[in-house]
Enzyme design. Structure first.
Site, PDB file in Angstrom:
ATOM      1  N   ASN A 161       0.851  -1.108   0.044  1.00  0.00           N
ATOM      2  CA  ASN A 161       0.001   0.062  -0.009  1.00  0.00           C
ATOM      3  C   ASN A 161       0.865   1.357  -0.226  1.00  0.00           C
ATOM      4  O   ASN A 161       0.388   2.446   0.038  1.00  0.00           O
ATOM      5  CB  ASN A 161      -1.094   0.104   1.247  1.00  0.00           C
ATOM      6  CG  ASN A 161       0.009   0.081   2.602  1.00  0.00           C
ATOM      7  OD1 ASN A 161       0.984  -0.045   2.521  1.00  0.00           O
ATOM      8  ND2 ASN A 161      -1.115   0.094   3.624  1.00  0.00           N
TER       9      ASN A 161
ATOM     10  N   HIS B 215       3.327   1.884   2.154  1.00  0.00           N
ATOM     11  CA  HIS B 215       3.686   2.460   3.539  1.00  0.00           C
ATOM     12  C   HIS B 215       5.367   2.413   3.550  1.00  0.00           C
ATOM     13  O   HIS B 215       5.876   1.624   2.677  1.00  0.00           O
ATOM     14  CB  HIS B 215       2.980   1.710   4.486  1.00  0.00           C
ATOM     15  CG  HIS B 215       3.444   0.125   4.934  1.00  0.00           C
ATOM     16  ND1 HIS B 215       2.694  -0.539   5.516  1.00  0.00           N
ATOM     17  CD2 HIS B 215       4.840  -0.659   4.556  1.00  0.00           C
ATOM     18  CE1 HIS B 215       3.396  -1.971   5.588  1.00  0.00           C
ATOM     19  NE2 HIS B 215       4.513  -1.705   5.017  1.00  0.00           N
TER      20      HIS B 215
ATOM     21  N   GLU C  29       1.315   3.984   7.620  1.00  0.00           N
ATOM     22  CA  GLU C  29       0.215   3.720   6.562  1.00  0.00           C
ATOM     23  C   GLU C  29      -0.138   4.838   5.879  1.00  0.00           C
ATOM     24  O   GLU C  29      -0.028   6.047   6.150  1.00  0.00           O
ATOM     25  CB  GLU C  29      -0.866   3.033   7.276  1.00  0.00           C
ATOM     26  CG  GLU C  29      -0.507   1.758   8.305  1.00  0.00           C
ATOM     27  CD  GLU C  29       0.015   0.662   7.223  1.00  0.00           C
ATOM     28  OE1 GLU C  29       0.393   0.833   6.097  1.00  0.00           O
ATOM     29  OE2 GLU C  29      -0.165  -0.686   7.746  1.00  0.00           O
TER      30      GLU C  29
HETATM   31  P1  PGA Z   1       8.342  -7.072   3.097  1.00  0.00           P
HETATM   32  O1  PGA Z   1       7.720  -5.810   4.034  1.00  0.00           O
HETATM   33  O2  PGA Z   1       9.641  -6.658   3.137  1.00  0.00           O
HETATM   34  O3  PGA Z   1       7.957  -8.373   4.158  1.00  0.00           O
HETATM   35  O4  PGA Z   1       7.646  -7.025   2.082  1.00  0.00           O
HETATM   36  C1  PGA Z   1       8.116  -4.627   3.366  1.00  0.00           C
HETATM   37  C2  PGA Z   1       7.251  -3.312   4.255  1.00  0.00           C
HETATM   38  O5  PGA Z   1       6.347  -3.612   4.595  1.00  0.00           O
HETATM   39  O6  PGA Z   1       7.804  -2.439   4.554  1.00  0.00           O
END
Ligand code: PGA
Length: 264
Positions: free
Chosen positions: A153, A155, A160
């Site tokens: 998304n 973030h 968020e």
């Molecule tokens: P991920 O998470 O490396 O597990 O894809 C990235 C994030 O949410 O910032």
């Protein structure tokens, strides 16, 4: 950079300054990210590193450990600050980011434990913990190089969509998309915490350099937005990175599959 995060001062449609390093796959991404971190630490042995958790940096940490064992790069004088920690999990909880960092990195390096910092997710007064964490980063002289992942998304850290760009370290509620993405690290989806303490957007943007990593087809839509849309908006938190002077995105072919043509 600090001024750029004062709302109203950002050129909301500025041309992206993000340097894109396209690599073939996750292995190459991990080697390239580690190579850059090692170069910083070798040049400045007392560097302050901002670190991230999640699936993406696991390979980078594996490469840092390998290099430490094979070539002796020392982290004795390095200080680290992690982006975030789940609220409600003690440091020794198997699902905490404290545990993740210890297992993937810290215990394998020569970094003194006292030099490694994560927010305390079990603090009785989380708001006070946020202020303490922010102050510790400031006292360390700020972050030289911040490693970042990106959420589906958009973030960064656990900031968020909708988070103000001026935010400092804070308690946040996790998006459902974030909780779902992180379920793979828990036996029971219900166990994924609902809240976290995260460095704020302003905290992250004060870092002198930023290394953003993205791997796999899951990240293709968000990279397409990050690299082809022009608006800098809290709806896509990572979009603010376009205004930072020193951001390098290392992304693999799958993650860049929806933009590669545009990048030439
Ligand atoms: P991920 O998470 O490396 O597990 O894809 C990235 C994030 O949410 O910032």
């Amino acid at each position: 950079m600090i001024s750029a995060v004062e709302e109203g001062e950002i050129d909301m449609v500025s041309k992206s300054k993000i340097q894109v390093v396209a690599v073939s796959d996750y292995e190459e991404l991990s080697r390239e990210a580690a190579r850059r971190i090692i170069a910083v630490v070798r040049q400045h042995p007392a560097s302050v590193l901002g670190l991230a958790t999640g699936s993406t940096p696991e390979g980078t940490y594996r490469e840092l450990v390998r290099d430490h064992e094979e070539h002796g790069t020392s982290y004795h004088q390095v200080t680290t600050f992690n982006l975030d920690e789940y609220v409600g999990l003690a440091a020794n909880d198997p699902h905490s980011y404290h545990t993740y960092m210890d297992q993937h990195l810290f215990r394998h390096l020569d970094i003194p434990q006292g030099n490694t910092h994560l927010p305390d997710g079990s603090a009785e007064k989380p708001e006070a913990e946020c202020r303490r964490y922010e102050e510790m980063i400031r006292q360390a002289g700020g972050i030289d190089l911040q490693l970042l992942g990106i959420g589906v998304n958009g973030h960064i850290g656990f900031n968020e969509p909708g988070t103000p760009f001026s935010s400092e370290t804070q308690v946040v509620q996790l998006d459902e998309s974030t909780r779902q993405a992180n379920q793979i690290h828990f036996e029971d989806p219900q166990q994924v915490p609902t809240h976290a303490i995260t460095m704020g957007m302003a905290t992250i943007l004060k870092s002198r350099g930023i290394l953003l990593l993205a791997s796999g087809a899951k990240k293709a839509p968000v990279l397409q937005r990050l690299l082809t849309e022009t608006e800098i908006t809290p709806d896509l938190p990572a979009s603010i990175l376009r205004s930072h002077e020193d951001v390098t995105l290392i992304a693999d072919q799958e993650a860049l599959s929806l933009v590669e043509a545009d990048l030439g």
